[in-house]
Design a protein around this motif. Structure first.
Motif, PDB file in Angstrom:
ATOM      1  N   SER A  65      51.372  22.284  84.293  1.00 46.90           N
ATOM      2  CA  SER A  65      51.035  21.968  82.904  1.00 46.90           C
ATOM      3  C   SER A  65      51.882  22.767  81.911  1.00 46.90           C
ATOM      4  O   SER A  65      52.009  22.383  80.766  1.00 46.90           O
ATOM      5  CB  SER A  65      49.550  22.231  82.645  1.00 46.90           C
ATOM      6  OG  SER A  65      49.253  23.586  82.921  1.00 46.90           O
ATOM      7  N   ALA A  66      52.443  23.865  82.354  1.00 45.61           N
ATOM      8  CA  ALA A  66      53.304  24.681  81.487  1.00 45.61           C
ATOM      9  C   ALA A  66      54.513  25.142  82.296  1.00 45.61           C
ATOM     10  O   ALA A  66      54.444  25.277  83.516  1.00 45.61           O
ATOM     11  CB  ALA A  66      52.531  25.887  80.958  1.00 45.61           C
ATOM     12  N   LYS A  67      55.608  25.379  81.600  1.00 44.27           N
ATOM     13  CA  LYS A  67      56.819  25.841  82.289  1.00 44.27           C
ATOM     14  C   LYS A  67      56.597  27.219  82.898  1.00 44.27           C
ATOM     15  O   LYS A  67      55.841  28.032  82.372  1.00 44.27           O
ATOM     16  CB  LYS A  67      57.979  25.951  81.295  1.00 44.27           C
ATOM     17  CG  LYS A  67      58.537  24.651  80.852  1.00 44.27           C
ATOM     18  CD  LYS A  67      59.761  24.898  79.971  1.00 44.27           C
ATOM     19  CE  LYS A  67      60.398  23.606  79.553  1.00 44.27           C
ATOM     20  NZ  LYS A  67      61.659  23.821  78.848  1.00 44.27           N
ATOM     21  N   LYS A  68      57.267  27.468  84.005  1.00 44.93           N
ATOM     22  CA  LYS A  68      57.288  28.798  84.611  1.00 44.93           C
ATOM     23  C   LYS A  68      58.711  29.315  84.464  1.00 44.93           C
ATOM     24  O   LYS A  68      59.548  29.133  85.338  1.00 44.93           O
ATOM     25  CB  LYS A  68      56.871  28.751  86.077  1.00 44.93           C
ATOM     26  CG  LYS A  68      55.395  28.560  86.277  1.00 44.93           C
ATOM     27  CD  LYS A  68      55.028  28.858  87.711  1.00 44.93           C
ATOM     28  CE  LYS A  68      53.535  28.837  87.903  1.00 44.93           C
ATOM     29  NZ  LYS A  68      53.168  29.228  89.253  1.00 44.93           N
ATOM     30  N   ILE A  69      58.973  29.926  83.336  1.00 42.64           N
ATOM     31  CA  ILE A  69      60.313  30.393  82.995  1.00 42.64           C
ATOM     32  C   ILE A  69      60.474  31.850  83.407  1.00 42.64           C
ATOM     33  O   ILE A  69      59.536  32.642  83.285  1.00 42.64           O
ATOM     34  CB  ILE A  69      60.543  30.258  81.475  1.00 42.64           C
ATOM     35  CG1 ILE A  69      60.538  28.793  81.074  1.00 42.64           C
ATOM     36  CG2 ILE A  69      61.826  30.931  81.042  1.00 42.64           C
ATOM     37  CD1 ILE A  69      60.582  28.570  79.578  1.00 42.64           C
ATOM     38  N   ASP A 120      60.157  23.726  84.585  1.00 38.77           N
ATOM     39  CA  ASP A 120      59.431  22.582  84.059  1.00 38.77           C
ATOM     40  C   ASP A 120      59.159  21.600  85.193  1.00 38.77           C
ATOM     41  O   ASP A 120      60.042  21.321  86.003  1.00 38.77           O
ATOM     42  CB  ASP A 120      60.270  21.904  82.965  1.00 38.77           C
ATOM     43  CG  ASP A 120      59.550  20.755  82.323  1.00 38.77           C
ATOM     44  OD1 ASP A 120      58.729  21.021  81.415  1.00 38.77           O
ATOM     45  OD2 ASP A 120      59.792  19.602  82.720  1.00 38.77           O
ATOM     46  N   ALA A 121      57.948  21.076  85.264  1.00 38.98           N
ATOM     47  CA  ALA A 121      57.584  20.168  86.357  1.00 38.98           C
ATOM     48  C   ALA A 121      58.447  18.911  86.376  1.00 38.98           C
ATOM     49  O   ALA A 121      58.745  18.372  87.433  1.00 38.98           O
ATOM     50  CB  ALA A 121      56.110  19.798  86.264  1.00 38.98           C
ATOM     51  N   LYS A 122      58.864  18.418  85.211  1.00 40.79           N
ATOM     52  CA  LYS A 122      59.649  17.181  85.140  1.00 40.79           C
ATOM     53  C   LYS A 122      61.146  17.448  85.215  1.00 40.79           C
ATOM     54  O   LYS A 122      61.891  16.640  85.745  1.00 40.79           O
ATOM     55  CB  LYS A 122      59.318  16.435  83.853  1.00 40.79           C
ATOM     56  CG  LYS A 122      57.898  15.911  83.817  1.00 40.79           C
ATOM     57  CD  LYS A 122      57.603  15.198  82.530  1.00 40.79           C
ATOM     58  CE  LYS A 122      56.149  14.765  82.513  1.00 40.79           C
ATOM     59  NZ  LYS A 122      55.758  14.233  81.227  1.00 40.79           N
TER      60      LYS A 122
END
Length: 175
Positions: A65-69, A120-122
């Motif tokens: 649901s949120a980026k893992k940067i 980002d998941a996408k």
């Protein structure tokens, strides 16, 4: 180039589909804790899989649901980074040069190698970054920074296998 001299660095940025693992050589005499530095620390779980005084293994992190940067830098004397995907290693290498780097501390302990994870998941990708030291360029000056890429078939596609880590460490050392 017209006008006042500019302080510039050449930054080679390679965006790749998230690999199975990313390997960075570390400086055992680094001034940074654990021989690397988080430029953008991970928010939750650490992407570090394995660390020795000379080698850091990271895994790309993906958020739903949120980026893992995250972004990490290494003040390594060997300007090289390797990624592994499906048993194939891709390496990028440049010659280490003395000088101040754009990121890091003043006094030569900057980062010639950095890795960014988009998470980002996408649109999950990683950026491999090799940086030159800063140079004051004035009109008529030229500066060159050569990066060499190479591909290497590994004996195993298991990035956590000791044989894979050993093979990557040898490649990073140029053997």
């Amino acid at each position: 180039m017209k006008g006042e001299p500019l302080l510039l660095s050449i930054v080679n940025v390679t965006q790749i589909e998230a690999p199975d693992a990313i390997f960075l050589p570390l400086n055992p005499q680094s001034t940074y804790k654990n021989n690397y530095h988080w430029l953008v620390p991970p928010e939750n779980e650490s992407p570090i899989v394995q660390i020795t005084p000379k080698l850091l293994q990271l895994r790309p992190s993906v958020g739903v649901s949120a980026k893992k940067i995250y972004k990490v830098g290494a003040d390594t004397p060997v300007v090289v980074v390797a990624t592994v995907k499906d048993g194939l290693a891709m390496m990028e290498k440049a010659t280490c040069q003395d000088g101040e780097y754009p990121d890091g501390t003043v006094g030569g302990a900057g980062f010639p190698v950095e890795v960014y994870n988009n998470g980002d998941a996408k649109e999950n990708y990683a950026e491999l970054e090799l940086l030159s030291p800063l140079h004051l360029l004035k009109q008529g000056d030229r500066y060159q920074y050569t990066v060499r890429w190479s591909l290497h078939q590994l004996l195993s596609s298991d990035v956590n296998a000791m044989a894979t880590r050993d093979a990557i460490e040898k490649l990073l050392k140029g053997k």
